[in-house]
Enzyme design. Structure first.
Site, PDB file in Angstrom:
ATOM      1  N   ASP A 165      39.943  63.386  86.196  1.00 37.90           N
ATOM      2  CA  ASP A 165      39.453  62.696  87.699  1.00 37.90           C
ATOM      3  C   ASP A 165      39.238  64.066  88.248  1.00 37.90           C
ATOM      4  O   ASP A 165      39.495  63.927  89.608  1.00 37.90           O
ATOM      5  CB  ASP A 165      40.910  62.286  88.079  1.00 37.90           C
ATOM      6  CG  ASP A 165      40.570  61.255  88.965  1.00 37.90           C
ATOM      7  OD1 ASP A 165      39.359  60.669  89.422  1.00 37.90           O
ATOM      8  OD2 ASP A 165      41.402  61.089  90.231  1.00 37.90           O
ATOM      9  N   ASP A 182      46.752  67.618  90.916  1.00 38.02           N
ATOM     10  CA  ASP A 182      46.508  66.202  90.656  1.00 38.02           C
ATOM     11  C   ASP A 182      46.313  65.985  88.937  1.00 38.02           C
ATOM     12  O   ASP A 182      45.166  65.604  88.635  1.00 38.02           O
ATOM     13  CB  ASP A 182      45.600  65.509  91.476  1.00 38.02           C
ATOM     14  CG  ASP A 182      46.048  65.441  92.829  1.00 38.02           C
ATOM     15  OD1 ASP A 182      47.250  65.716  93.119  1.00 38.02           O
ATOM     16  OD2 ASP A 182      45.155  65.186  93.957  1.00 38.02           O
TER      17      ASP A 182
END
Length: 236
Positions: A165, A182
């Site tokens: 991502d 993340d």
């Protein structure tokens, strides 16, 4: 790190809110001492927040107990909390693995339930390091950050991983260093049938941002970079 049992964690407020987790700023210290700042990432499990990637995640990480699998599939309160905890487990494991090999990720301090404690990337006054997306680097700095980004991708690929991502919103620039954050959805590019697709998307997102800020297409050649990463990951 402050590791004494007498240490106290004080919540100083929210650093960042997201669809799946909130990040709080903590101070861990012994009485009478300044201590250290930490980032506490707390995955949410309330019914109004959906883990938009959890179907693929659960498919590859089956739990042994059928009761837990049924609870997660049915999105019961118990099941949602289990899903949130599995995201925390996944991110802590990936961060630990990457930090050990010297990848530019925050140091993972500990995990408890749906919360992971991380090294705080920012200033002593609690100001967080900016996201890459917030910056408008000069040409020399832009080229240096691109090289750092490529190096980070190569380190992940060498572990058989893609971020999954990646964008300029989950890269921080801390004291001139590009840091990857993340990572709960990090993809095993060998085991996942869509491994090449995730790797290519990470490369395209990153190259598109740098090209949009002025770096030439010759430098951000996605075809060459993708081939190099696929070879490093064992896909070549």
């Amino acid at each position: 790190m402050v590791t004494e049992l007498a240490a106290v964690d004080t919540d100083l407020g929210v650093l960042k809110t997201g669809k799946e987790a909130d990040v709080h700023l903590l101070r861990r210290n012994l009485p009478g001492e300044d201590g250290v700042l930490l980032a506490a990432k707390r995955y949410r499990s309330d019914e109004h927040k959906l883990f938009h990637r959890d179907a693929g995640y659960l498919e590859g990480r089956r739990m042994r107990r059928s009761r837990e699998m049924r609870a997660m599939a049915g999105r019961t309160s118990f099941g949602r909390n289990l899903i949130a905890e599995q995201w925390a487990v996944a991110e802590f494991a990936v961060l630990s693995r990457l930090w050990t090999i010297g990848a530019p990720v925050p140091y993972p301090v500990q995990r408890h339930g749906t919360e992971i404690l991380l090294e705080f990337l920012g200033e002593p006054d609690g100001t967080a390091a900016p996201r890459l997306a917030q910056l408008r680097p000069e040409p020399d700095e832009l080229a240096d950050l691109w090289e750092q980004a490529v190096s980070a991708l190569e380190l992940l690929a060498g572990q058989g991983l893609a971020h999954g991502d990646l964008s300029a919103y989950n890269l921080l620039v801390h004291q001139g260093h590009l840091m990857v954050i993340d990572l709960p959805q990090a993809v095993d590019v060998i085991a996942n049938p869509r491994g090449r697709e995730f790797l290519a998307r990470d490369v395209a997102n990153l190259a598109g941002w740098f090209h949009g800020r002025g770096l030439s297409e010759r430098v951000t050649d996605t075809d060459d970079l993708l081939r190099e990463l696929e070879t490093a990951a064992g896909l070549g």
